[in-house]
Scaffold this motif. Sequence first.
Motif, PDB file in Angstrom:
ATOM      1  N   VAL A  85       0.855  -1.187   0.000  1.00 11.12           N
ATOM      2  CA  VAL A  85       0.000   0.000   0.000  1.00 11.12           C
ATOM      3  C   VAL A  85       0.889   1.235   0.000  1.00 11.12           C
ATOM      4  O   VAL A  85       1.892   1.289   0.723  1.00 11.12           O
ATOM      5  CB  VAL A  85      -0.916   0.029   1.247  1.00 11.12           C
ATOM      6  N   LEU A  86       0.527   2.235  -0.799  1.00  7.68           N
ATOM      7  CA  LEU A  86       1.283   3.482  -0.818  1.00  7.68           C
ATOM      8  C   LEU A  86       0.851   4.373   0.343  1.00  7.68           C
ATOM      9  O   LEU A  86      -0.339   4.664   0.507  1.00  7.68           O
ATOM     10  CB  LEU A  86       1.050   4.217  -2.140  1.00  7.68           C
ATOM     11  N   GLU A  87       1.807   4.811   1.138  1.00  6.83           N
ATOM     12  CA  GLU A  87       1.533   5.707   2.264  1.00  6.83           C
ATOM     13  C   GLU A  87       2.412   6.947   2.141  1.00  6.83           C
ATOM     14  O   GLU A  87       3.581   6.867   1.762  1.00  6.83           O
ATOM     15  CB  GLU A  87       1.826   5.011   3.597  1.00  6.83           C
ATOM     16  N   TYR A  88       1.839   8.080   2.496  1.00  3.56           N
ATOM     17  CA  TYR A  88       2.561   9.349   2.378  1.00  3.56           C
ATOM     18  C   TYR A  88       3.187   9.759   3.715  1.00  3.56           C
ATOM     19  O   TYR A  88       2.716   9.373   4.784  1.00  3.56           O
ATOM     20  CB  TYR A  88       1.618  10.439   1.877  1.00  3.56           C
ATOM     21  N   PRO A  89       4.247  10.556   3.660  1.00  2.35           N
ATOM     22  CA  PRO A  89       4.905  11.001   4.892  1.00  2.35           C
ATOM     23  C   PRO A  89       3.965  11.798   5.790  1.00  2.35           C
ATOM     24  O   PRO A  89       3.039  12.464   5.313  1.00  2.35           O
ATOM     25  CB  PRO A  89       6.044  11.891   4.374  1.00  2.35           C
ATOM     26  N   ILE A  90       4.211  11.715   7.073  1.00  7.78           N
ATOM     27  CA  ILE A  90       3.504  12.553   8.043  1.00  7.78           C
ATOM     28  C   ILE A  90       4.473  13.634   8.497  1.00  7.78           C
ATOM     29  O   ILE A  90       5.500  13.348   9.112  1.00  7.78           O
ATOM     30  CB  ILE A  90       3.011  11.737   9.255  1.00  7.78           C
TER      31      ILE A  90
END
Length: 227
Positions: free
Chosen positions: A145-150
């Motif tokens: 799954v693609l997850e973006y930076p926090i």
Amino acid sequence: MIDKSSLSMVEVLSKIKDGSTIMIGGFGTAGQPAELIDGLIELGIKDLVIVNNNAGNGDYGLAKLLKSGAVRKIICSFPRQSDSWVFDELYHAGKIELELVPQGNLACRIQAAGMGLGAVFTPTGFGTLLADGKETRHIDGKDYVLEYPIKADFALIKAHQGDRWGNLVYRKSARNFGPIMAMAADVTIAQVSEIVELGQLDPEHIITPGIFVQHVVAVNAGQGEAA
């Protein structure tokens, strides 16, 4: 002369404005910057987005911040435990938003922000509700799954000792999320039990270099210091 130490917690925290995204260190109460949180409450700042491992314990620290009504949304991995009654009440009343992030993904996404990465692919969450609407990819026989930076405007963290350059050392498990949060925020404010002279910290023991810290405030040791 570089001097990031401050005697005024109010002056440092007053840089935080309504609507800010704030990372708060801690694993439960271990390493939680309770005195900084109390100072934030006193300033009456509102509409905050908080990034933390959990959603508060009892009526202390982070839970106290939630109870004050200052938080619009929380991003965390573990919002419910036996003493999370403040969050439970707010959530069921529709007074706070929740973004649930698996713990490993939370750490990875914070690290990605600190490392300047655009996004990361992780297998955690694939095939679950947490992956709904997100890009997925099959890589080398495995689904991701693609997850973006926090990222955050501010990080409030707790360390054991610091110097005027902002170099930090931690105490035992109080280290937890502090180092990676310091790298992922525009401004890092660290509360420490003691500000020492330059050269007093063993370079081999410095976990967070001063380049990632903008303010160091000495406070009396609070709950969780022994953790």
